[in-house]
Write a protein that holds these residues in place. Sequence first.
Motif, PDB file in Angstrom:
ATOM      1  N   LEU A 101      37.985  62.732 -13.226  1.00  0.00           N
ATOM      2  CA  LEU A 101      37.040  62.971 -14.308  1.00  0.00           C
ATOM      3  C   LEU A 101      36.138  64.173 -14.053  1.00  0.00           C
ATOM      4  O   LEU A 101      35.708  64.847 -14.991  1.00  0.00           O
ATOM      5  CB  LEU A 101      36.186  61.725 -14.538  1.00  0.00           C
ATOM      6  CG  LEU A 101      36.879  60.564 -15.256  1.00  0.00           C
ATOM      7  CD1 LEU A 101      36.014  59.317 -15.187  1.00  0.00           C
ATOM      8  CD2 LEU A 101      37.185  60.907 -16.696  1.00  0.00           C
ATOM      9  N   ARG A 102      35.818  64.453 -12.781  1.00  0.00           N
ATOM     10  CA  ARG A 102      34.875  65.525 -12.462  1.00  0.00           C
ATOM     11  C   ARG A 102      35.522  66.710 -11.723  1.00  0.00           C
ATOM     12  O   ARG A 102      34.805  67.617 -11.322  1.00  0.00           O
ATOM     13  CB  ARG A 102      33.722  64.966 -11.609  1.00  0.00           C
ATOM     14  CG  ARG A 102      32.859  63.959 -12.328  1.00  0.00           C
ATOM     15  CD  ARG A 102      31.646  63.556 -11.494  1.00  0.00           C
ATOM     16  NE  ARG A 102      30.848  62.550 -12.157  1.00  0.00           N
ATOM     17  CZ  ARG A 102      29.910  62.798 -13.073  1.00  0.00           C
ATOM     18  NH1 ARG A 102      29.650  64.038 -13.427  1.00  0.00           N
ATOM     19  NH2 ARG A 102      29.221  61.823 -13.628  1.00  0.00           N
ATOM     20  N   PHE A 103      36.812  66.694 -11.539  1.00  0.00           N
ATOM     21  CA  PHE A 103      37.436  67.728 -10.714  1.00  0.00           C
ATOM     22  C   PHE A 103      38.368  68.577 -11.570  1.00  0.00           C
ATOM     23  O   PHE A 103      39.516  68.236 -11.806  1.00  0.00           O
ATOM     24  CB  PHE A 103      38.191  67.091  -9.554  1.00  0.00           C
ATOM     25  CG  PHE A 103      38.581  68.066  -8.471  1.00  0.00           C
ATOM     26  CD1 PHE A 103      37.659  68.939  -7.924  1.00  0.00           C
ATOM     27  CD2 PHE A 103      39.882  68.106  -7.995  1.00  0.00           C
ATOM     28  CE1 PHE A 103      38.013  69.843  -6.925  1.00  0.00           C
ATOM     29  CE2 PHE A 103      40.256  68.994  -6.995  1.00  0.00           C
ATOM     30  CZ  PHE A 103      39.316  69.861  -6.463  1.00  0.00           C
ATOM     31  N   ARG A 104      37.847  69.698 -12.041  1.00  0.00           N
ATOM     32  CA  ARG A 104      38.583  70.551 -12.989  1.00  0.00           C
ATOM     33  C   ARG A 104      39.925  71.046 -12.455  1.00  0.00           C
ATOM     34  O   ARG A 104      40.928  71.052 -13.191  1.00  0.00           O
ATOM     35  CB  ARG A 104      37.695  71.732 -13.386  1.00  0.00           C
ATOM     36  CG  ARG A 104      38.233  72.536 -14.569  1.00  0.00           C
ATOM     37  CD  ARG A 104      38.148  71.724 -15.843  1.00  0.00           C
ATOM     38  NE  ARG A 104      38.442  72.534 -17.021  1.00  0.00           N
ATOM     39  CZ  ARG A 104      38.367  72.066 -18.259  1.00  0.00           C
ATOM     40  NH1 ARG A 104      38.013  70.803 -18.466  1.00  0.00           N
ATOM     41  NH2 ARG A 104      38.660  72.833 -19.280  1.00  0.00           N
ATOM     42  N   PRO A 105      40.023  71.502 -11.198  1.00  0.00           N
ATOM     43  CA  PRO A 105      41.331  71.976 -10.725  1.00  0.00           C
ATOM     44  C   PRO A 105      42.434  70.926 -10.851  1.00  0.00           C
ATOM     45  O   PRO A 105      43.563  71.248 -11.241  1.00  0.00           O
ATOM     46  CB  PRO A 105      41.062  72.323  -9.251  1.00  0.00           C
ATOM     47  CG  PRO A 105      39.622  72.700  -9.229  1.00  0.00           C
ATOM     48  CD  PRO A 105      38.965  71.765 -10.196  1.00  0.00           C
TER      49      PRO A 105
END
Length: 225
Positions: A101-105
Amino acid sequence: MEMSGLRKVDPVKHEQKRSEILGAAIRCFIWDGFRGASTTDICTEAGISPGHLYHYFPSKMAIIEAMIDLGLARTAERFEKILAAPDVIEALLTDIEETSLRFRPAQILNLDGLAEAARNPEFAKIIERHTKAVRRMWADFLRQAQSKGRVDPGLDPDATADILIAIIDGSRAMPIRNPKLDVKQSTAHLKTMLVRFLSPHEAQSTAGKPRPQSTSRPLKLVRKR
């Protein structure tokens, strides 16, 4: 008798350079996609020549394979930590929040990898191998959690593994579908779902209680030009 002219390879330095190239490749794949990023792009980002690259990886697909293996090793480590936590489901939820949910890569690579697999048979085989390995890890994790009384023993580990993989894929798509996504609210709802799905029946009376929002921040990537 030692032959002159043969260059000895330092295994430590060799592995360190491989890691640097992998890091450069991952950044390129995030920026331009698995199809768009070329070996030339990777060499430029890593600061090496194409000829130098082939001392470490014979092709772009070999780089992707190595990236997959690295990801699998890290996934195995995370499963061990989750299983050792006092509350397995809470630890699993934290991991999903931080790595999905919070880790764009992870969001970008996951979706682009599935898209590339849909049109590239060679890439599809890599994704299939990766999925089989992840499914096996999930099933083993669930069996161990069931044996410790932390997951509903009535659930089939293999079928449950498929559902959880789908949840991970979906959670990585959510912030892309909705850039204004309320991650705190989504995490609370995800907790309710996982507790109701995974907990032994006697433990489900505490389902749905929200927890504090994570203070972790998404990784920002700045491309070198």
